[in-house]
Motif scaffolding. Structure first.
Motif, PDB file in Angstrom:
ATOM      1  N   PRO A  82     -22.448 -67.439  11.520  1.00  0.00           N
ATOM      2  CA  PRO A  82     -21.542 -68.592  11.517  1.00  0.00           C
ATOM      3  C   PRO A  82     -20.952 -68.755  12.919  1.00  0.00           C
ATOM      4  O   PRO A  82     -21.000 -67.826  13.726  1.00  0.00           O
ATOM      5  N   THR A  83     -20.389 -69.926  13.169  1.00  0.00           N
ATOM      6  CA  THR A  83     -19.659 -70.169  14.417  1.00  0.00           C
ATOM      7  C   THR A  83     -18.199 -69.810  14.176  1.00  0.00           C
ATOM      8  O   THR A  83     -17.576 -70.313  13.249  1.00  0.00           O
ATOM      9  N   TYR A  84     -17.672 -68.916  14.994  1.00  0.00           N
ATOM     10  CA  TYR A  84     -16.242 -68.568  14.939  1.00  0.00           C
ATOM     11  C   TYR A  84     -15.658 -68.841  16.316  1.00  0.00           C
ATOM     12  O   TYR A  84     -16.036 -68.189  17.297  1.00  0.00           O
ATOM     13  N   MET A  85     -14.724 -69.768  16.399  1.00  0.00           N
ATOM     14  CA  MET A  85     -14.077 -70.107  17.674  1.00  0.00           C
ATOM     15  C   MET A  85     -15.109 -70.354  18.777  1.00  0.00           C
ATOM     16  O   MET A  85     -15.070 -69.723  19.838  1.00  0.00           O
ATOM     17  N   ASP A  86     -16.039 -71.234  18.454  1.00  0.00           N
ATOM     18  CA  ASP A  86     -17.060 -71.646  19.439  1.00  0.00           C
ATOM     19  C   ASP A  86     -18.049 -70.544  19.817  1.00  0.00           C
ATOM     20  O   ASP A  86     -18.722 -70.658  20.849  1.00  0.00           O
ATOM     21  N   ALA A  87     -18.115 -69.480  19.042  1.00  0.00           N
ATOM     22  CA  ALA A  87     -18.941 -68.336  19.431  1.00  0.00           C
ATOM     23  C   ALA A  87     -19.547 -67.693  18.187  1.00  0.00           C
ATOM     24  O   ALA A  87     -19.155 -68.018  17.064  1.00  0.00           O
ATOM     25  N   GLY A 117     -21.843 -73.933  11.153  1.00  0.00           N
ATOM     26  CA  GLY A 117     -20.513 -74.289  11.647  1.00  0.00           C
ATOM     27  C   GLY A 117     -19.980 -75.480  10.883  1.00  0.00           C
ATOM     28  O   GLY A 117     -20.750 -76.250  10.310  1.00  0.00           O
ATOM     29  N   GLN A 118     -18.684 -75.622  10.861  1.00  0.00           N
ATOM     30  CA  GLN A 118     -18.106 -76.692  10.037  1.00  0.00           C
ATOM     31  C   GLN A 118     -18.078 -78.031  10.732  1.00  0.00           C
ATOM     32  O   GLN A 118     -17.879 -79.069  10.125  1.00  0.00           O
ATOM     33  N   GLY A 121     -21.557 -83.751  14.012  1.00  0.00           N
ATOM     34  CA  GLY A 121     -21.713 -84.434  15.299  1.00  0.00           C
ATOM     35  C   GLY A 121     -23.030 -84.140  15.953  1.00  0.00           C
ATOM     36  O   GLY A 121     -23.889 -83.485  15.378  1.00  0.00           O
ATOM     37  N   GLN A 122     -23.162 -84.650  17.161  1.00  0.00           N
ATOM     38  CA  GLN A 122     -24.445 -84.556  17.860  1.00  0.00           C
ATOM     39  C   GLN A 122     -24.746 -83.142  18.299  1.00  0.00           C
ATOM     40  O   GLN A 122     -23.861 -82.430  18.768  1.00  0.00           O
ATOM     41  N   GLU A 123     -25.994 -82.768  18.201  1.00  0.00           N
ATOM     42  CA  GLU A 123     -26.441 -81.460  18.660  1.00  0.00           C
ATOM     43  C   GLU A 123     -26.134 -81.321  20.150  1.00  0.00           C
ATOM     44  O   GLU A 123     -26.256 -82.280  20.905  1.00  0.00           O
ATOM     45  N   GLY A 124     -25.709 -80.184  20.564  1.00  0.00           N
ATOM     46  CA  GLY A 124     -25.472 -79.965  21.995  1.00  0.00           C
ATOM     47  C   GLY A 124     -24.008 -80.127  22.363  1.00  0.00           C
ATOM     48  O   GLY A 124     -23.556 -79.545  23.333  1.00  0.00           O
ATOM     49  N   ILE A 125     -23.271 -80.911  21.597  1.00  0.00           N
ATOM     50  CA  ILE A 125     -21.853 -81.030  21.928  1.00  0.00           C
ATOM     51  C   ILE A 125     -20.962 -80.419  20.839  1.00  0.00           C
ATOM     52  O   ILE A 125     -19.769 -80.322  21.000  1.00  0.00           O
ATOM     53  N   THR A 126     -21.573 -79.992  19.740  1.00  0.00           N
ATOM     54  CA  THR A 126     -20.768 -79.292  18.732  1.00  0.00           C
ATOM     55  C   THR A 126     -20.696 -77.821  19.125  1.00  0.00           C
ATOM     56  O   THR A 126     -21.530 -77.325  19.869  1.00  0.00           O
ATOM     57  N   SER A 127     -19.709 -77.099  18.584  1.00  0.00           N
ATOM     58  CA  SER A 127     -19.604 -75.680  18.902  1.00  0.00           C
ATOM     59  C   SER A 127     -20.773 -74.911  18.292  1.00  0.00           C
ATOM     60  O   SER A 127     -21.186 -73.885  18.806  1.00  0.00           O
ATOM     61  N   ARG A 128     -21.302 -75.440  17.191  1.00  0.00           N
ATOM     62  CA  ARG A 128     -22.492 -74.837  16.576  1.00  0.00           C
ATOM     63  C   ARG A 128     -23.638 -74.819  17.592  1.00  0.00           C
ATOM     64  O   ARG A 128     -24.381 -73.861  17.695  1.00  0.00           O
ATOM     65  N   GLY A 129     -23.724 -75.919  18.341  1.00  0.00           N
ATOM     66  CA  GLY A 129     -24.756 -76.019  19.380  1.00  0.00           C
ATOM     67  C   GLY A 129     -24.586 -74.962  20.452  1.00  0.00           C
ATOM     68  O   GLY A 129     -25.557 -74.448  20.999  1.00  0.00           O
ATOM     69  N   LYS A 130     -23.324 -74.607  20.727  1.00  0.00           N
ATOM     70  CA  LYS A 130     -23.067 -73.578  21.750  1.00  0.00           C
ATOM     71  C   LYS A 130     -23.620 -72.230  21.308  1.00  0.00           C
ATOM     72  O   LYS A 130     -24.170 -71.483  22.108  1.00  0.00           O
TER      73      LYS A 130
END
Ligand SMILES: Cc1cc2nc3c(=O)[nH]c(=O)nc-3n(C[C@H](O)[C@H](O)[C@H](O)COP(=O)(O)O)c2cc1C
Length: 181
Positions: A82-87, A117-118, A121-130
């Protein structure tokens, strides 16, 4: 082909469900799979001693030792978090830190990732993308063959299972892992 899945979620939620779906899709196509849930393993935190740079081994005698052997004998590794705090979660991050003794030893193995991640939005700008990009970078560092990734918007347990084409997404990643068309 042996596929080792590593799940870095501290709960039995979306990431674990997705990893199990992916493993099932891979088995269906002839792969032999095993899923490790890091939350159920005694894997201590990397203590930063750096002795693995000299010995190519980790001095911490815990369940990461058997995991090293599983990684070494796998043809493909799939890491889910999962994504936790952008990581990635601390479980997934510590797993990556504890991978250091395998640096240089697992070149060319196939690698894929599953990221949840919750945020939509667009891939690459979501924190999930990070997190997805970070896992790609880690694959590069270990010279793994990055074959694909699954990035899923889900928050509460069972959210991922309600996504209409989720099985198809798992099937598609399974074919990439197995190098089938
Ligand atoms: C401490 C914490 C931090 C989180 N931070 C983020 C975040 O930065 N971005 C995001 O998209 N989701 C964030 N989430 C939501 C989780 O990524 C989401 O609930 C995900 O489904 C969890 O996966 P799981 O069901 O496998 O546990 C966070 C959740 C927790 C508990």
């Amino acid at each position: 082909m042996k596929i080792l899945g590593i799940c870095g979620s501290p709960r039995k939620g979306n990431t674990e469900w997705l990893m199990r779906e992916l493993m099932r899709a891979t088995e269906k196509r002839g792969g032999k799979t095993e899923l490790i849930t890091l939350k159920d393993k005694n894997i201590k935190i990397c203590d930063g001693c750096l002795s693995c740079e000299k010995t190519s081994a980790c001095h911490i005698k815990d369940e990461m030792q058997e995991t090293y052997n599983k990684i070494l004998s796998a043809d493909a590794v799939v890491l889910g978090s999962p994504t936790y705090m952008d990581a990635p979660t601390s479980l997934a991050m510590n797993f990556i830190h504890r991978m250091y003794p395998l640096y240089g030893k697992i070149k060319g193995k196939r690698f894929a990732s599953v990221v949840v991640g919750q945020v939509g939005g667009q891939e690459g700008i979501t924190s999930r993308g990070k997190v997805e990009d970070y896992f790609k970078a880690i694959a590069g560092l270990f010279e793994l063959d990055h074959v694909g990734s699954l990035s899923v918007a889900a928050r509460d347990p069972n959210d991922a299972s309600k996504i209409t084409d989720i099985e198809e997404q798992c099937e598609n990643l399974a074919t990439k892992i197995l190098n089938q068309s």
